[in-house]
Design an enzyme around this catalytic site. Structure first.
Site, PDB file in Angstrom:
ATOM      1  N   ASN A   1      19.041 -21.997  -4.867  1.00 45.58           N
ATOM      2  CA  ASN A   1      17.668 -22.249  -4.898  1.00 45.58           C
ATOM      3  C   ASN A   1      16.848 -21.787  -4.079  1.00 45.58           C
ATOM      4  O   ASN A   1      15.353 -21.752  -4.287  1.00 45.58           O
ATOM      5  CB  ASN A   1      17.521 -24.047  -4.940  1.00 45.58           C
ATOM      6  CG  ASN A   1      17.828 -24.674  -3.729  1.00 45.58           C
ATOM      7  OD1 ASN A   1      18.861 -23.959  -2.842  1.00 45.58           O
ATOM      8  ND2 ASN A   1      17.660 -25.828  -3.537  1.00 45.58           N
TER       9      ASN A   1
ATOM     10  N   GLU B   1      24.554 -28.918   4.958  1.00 51.30           N
ATOM     11  CA  GLU B   1      23.264 -29.549   4.434  1.00 51.30           C
ATOM     12  C   GLU B   1      23.685 -29.675   2.799  1.00 51.30           C
ATOM     13  O   GLU B   1      23.588 -29.067   2.134  1.00 51.30           O
ATOM     14  CB  GLU B   1      22.109 -28.385   4.333  1.00 51.30           C
ATOM     15  CG  GLU B   1      22.001 -27.652   5.776  1.00 51.30           C
ATOM     16  CD  GLU B   1      21.419 -28.779   6.729  1.00 51.30           C
ATOM     17  OE1 GLU B   1      20.810 -29.879   6.091  1.00 51.30           O
ATOM     18  OE2 GLU B   1      21.193 -28.555   7.867  1.00 51.30           O
TER      19      GLU B   1
ATOM     20  N   CYS C   1      16.518 -29.719  -2.339  1.00 54.04           N
ATOM     21  CA  CYS C   1      17.203 -30.809  -2.015  1.00 54.04           C
ATOM     22  C   CYS C   1      16.367 -31.809  -1.445  1.00 54.04           C
ATOM     23  O   CYS C   1      16.519 -33.244  -1.068  1.00 54.04           O
ATOM     24  CB  CYS C   1      18.519 -30.653  -0.933  1.00 54.04           C
ATOM     25  SG  CYS C   1      19.578 -29.479  -1.330  1.00 54.04           S
TER      26      CYS C   1
ATOM     27  N   GLU D   1      19.291 -27.356  10.776  1.00 48.77           N
ATOM     28  CA  GLU D   1      18.994 -26.117  11.053  1.00 48.77           C
ATOM     29  C   GLU D   1      17.382 -25.880  11.200  1.00 48.77           C
ATOM     30  O   GLU D   1      16.685 -26.712  10.791  1.00 48.77           O
ATOM     31  CB  GLU D   1      19.325 -25.430   9.642  1.00 48.77           C
ATOM     32  CG  GLU D   1      20.737 -25.503   9.109  1.00 48.77           C
ATOM     33  CD  GLU D   1      21.059 -24.814   7.867  1.00 48.77           C
ATOM     34  OE1 GLU D   1      22.424 -24.255   7.874  1.00 48.77           O
ATOM     35  OE2 GLU D   1      20.236 -24.775   7.018  1.00 48.77           O
TER      36      GLU D   1
HETATM   37  C1  SIN Z   1      17.086 -27.103  -0.070  1.00 44.46           C
HETATM   38  O1  SIN Z   1      16.715 -27.415  -0.858  1.00 44.46           O
HETATM   39  O2  SIN Z   1      18.384 -26.940   0.222  1.00 44.46           O
HETATM   40  C2  SIN Z   1      16.301 -26.614   1.296  1.00 44.46           C
HETATM   41  C3  SIN Z   1      14.689 -26.875   0.941  1.00 44.46           C
HETATM   42  C4  SIN Z   1      13.843 -26.558   1.971  1.00 44.46           C
HETATM   43  O3  SIN Z   1      14.164 -25.644   3.095  1.00 44.46           O
HETATM   44  O4  SIN Z   1      12.758 -26.838   2.100  1.00 44.46           O
END
Ligand code: SIN
Length: 489
Positions: A163, A261, A295, A469
């Site tokens: 993604n 994550e 996410c 992170e």
């Molecule tokens: C993710 O969906 O894993 C990362 C989303 C983000 O860094 O904003």
């Protein structure tokens, strides 16, 4: 072995960025086997190698060889190479965005944003490389001193999702390299081309051979080597909770650090006292970023009863206006879903919601463009028994729940095994603190639906993960603390 176009009419300024081979020990290697599709039209963009255990072992051993010389460079020398990589990524912004949109589907405007977001981690950690300081502590003996050194852990395995094919690589790789670690990265099979383009730029930036490696291929075999090879000290993974648990189990026998994550189930709490325009805009931005495939996307929207109807009306009107189409066409706001399986999950959640009393008030079906395009969808009368309340939908579907009291909203938001991001819309300062502190999440956005930045620690609690992170905290996974006692002074 590069090709110059992604599709008729989509020509890169720098065709060499469209690399289809793996990057191991400073060389591009392997034969194209596994197809990479454009999710907007199903066309094959090219083929990448199908590496297995033997090639993964070679890559890990190249990184192992490269580790001591890389760690022995001064922080300033490592920083300069990272900084060159950042400059090259920024110079290649348009080409990288085009590759990203072609293999992942997100609209070009979002892809450009991701290139900037991804590059920002490289810039930040180029600077941070020079600030990985140790400590001296008060000693237990007057003739001795206690030193705490922070040293690179060794070889890092990075497994990244489809993604964010650029930002999730740089968010792991840049801090690891800054700390003095070497890396073998395995991008998702759906989106390897961005990672390989980044490796072309890394070579030009001057990373010594073996410091950064990118391999594609069999997830089970490569994951097996990453989690068992004694040289790997950290496995850093972004992806599903299920796979995260598996990697943790597999890494147990060699006690590797596993930085995870994982999935979210983000609630958005909109209180009666919120600025409704900004709540609608924030919920919309959070929900539909990357067509709902992040996410941290809003998965459940809870609205207090006094403003429920007004919120629903405005949110639905805005969702219905979103422009859906091939991300390479200017002005598109929602691209396709990544694959057919993703569409089927959305459909399963919608039919479950309707069976349980939910009402679809806009969208609700595959888009007339066909393929994996899906309409922006709003479901009202949502409740906790629906699958979309418990699982991450990962698509453009917004279920809207009604609540009466603050305590009810907090309890509903926390009623999940996930704990990545949550959002709160309110103008009451007391509530900002009460609710932010009560939410069992690693990140809380107050009056904002977009919170990701290289400057802040990104990560979750509960089954959403165990690491952070970004920011200076993002270095911690990649350093060990060594206690040195100096006696006889
Ligand atoms: C993710 O969906 O894993 C990362 C989303 C983000 O860094 O904003």
């Amino acid at each position: 072995m590069t090709q110059s176009t992604l599709a008729p009419g989509l020509v890169l300024r720098d065709p060499a960025l469209l690399e289809m081979r793996c990057f191991v020990n400073g060389s591009f290697v392997g034969e194209g086997m596994d197809p990479v599709n454009n999710p907007a039209n199903g066309l094959v963009l090219g083929h990448v190698p199908d590496f297995g255990a033997a090639e993964a072992t070679q890559a890990v051993e190249a990184a192992q060889q490269a580790f001591h010389p890389w760690a022995a460079l001064t922080a300033k020398e490592r920083s300069a190479i990272l900084r060159r990589w950042f400059d090259l990524i920024i110079d290649a912004r348009e080409d990288l965005a085009l590759i990203l949109t072609s293999e992942q589907g997100k609209p070009l405007s979002e892809a450009r944003g991701e290139v900037d977001y991804g590059a920002a981690f490289v810039e930040f950690y180029a600077e941070e490389a020079k600030r990985i300081s140790g400590e001296t502590l008060p000693s237990h003996r007057s003739d001795g001193r206690i030193l705490v050194l922070r040293q690179p852990v060794g070889v890092v395995a990075a497994i990244t999702p489809w993604n964010f094919p650029i930002a999730m690589i740089t968010r792991k790789v840049a801090p690891a390299l800054a700390a003095g670690c070497t890396v073998v990265a395995k991008p998702a099979p759906e989106t390897p081309l961005c990672a390989l383009a980044l490796s072309v730029l890394a070579k030009r930036a001057g990373f010594p051979d073996g410091v950064f490696n990118v391999i594609t291929g069999d997830a089970v075999e490569i994951g097996g080597i990453f989690t068992s090879h004694p040289a790997i000290r950290v496995v850093s993974f972004t992806g599903s909770t299920e796979v995260g648990k598996l990697l943790m189990r597999q890494s147990a026998s060699t006690l590797k650090r596993v930085a995870l994550e994982l999935g979210g189930n983000a609630p958005v709490l909109v209180f009666d006292d919120a600025d409704i325009e900004s709540a609608v805009a924030g919920a919309l931005a959070s929900k539909f970023r990357n067509t709902g495939q992040t996410c941290v996307c809003a998965n459940r929207i809870y609205v207090q009863s006094k403003i429920y109807d007004a919120f629903v009306e405005r949110f639905t009107a805005a969702a219905a206006q979103l422009k859906i189409g091939d991300g390479t066409i200017d002005g598109m706001q929602l691209g396709p879903l990544i694959n057919e399986r993703a569409v089927q999950k959305v459909e399963r959640h919608l039919s479950d919601a309707v069976d349980k009393g939910g009402r679809i008030i806009t969208g609700g079906k595959r888009h007339r463009l066909g393929g994996t395009f899906f309409e922006a969808t709003v479901v009202i009368n949502a409740h906790s028994e629906m699958a979309m309340a418990r699982e991450e939908t990962f698509g453009p579907v917004a279920p809207i729940f009604r609540f009466e009291s603050e305590s009810e909203a907090i309890a509903a938001a926390n009623a999940t095994t996930s704990g990545l991001a949550a959002y709160v819309f309110t103008r009451d300062v007391g509530r900002v603190f009460r609710v932010s502190e009560a939410l069992e999440y690693g990140m809380v956005g107050v009056n904002s639906g977009l919170i990701s930045t290289e400057l802040a620690p990104f990560g979750g609690v509960k089954e959403s993960g165990n690491s952070r992170e970004g920011s200076h905290h993002g270095i911690e996974e990649f350093v060990d603390k060594k206690y040195v006692f100096v006696g006889g002074l």
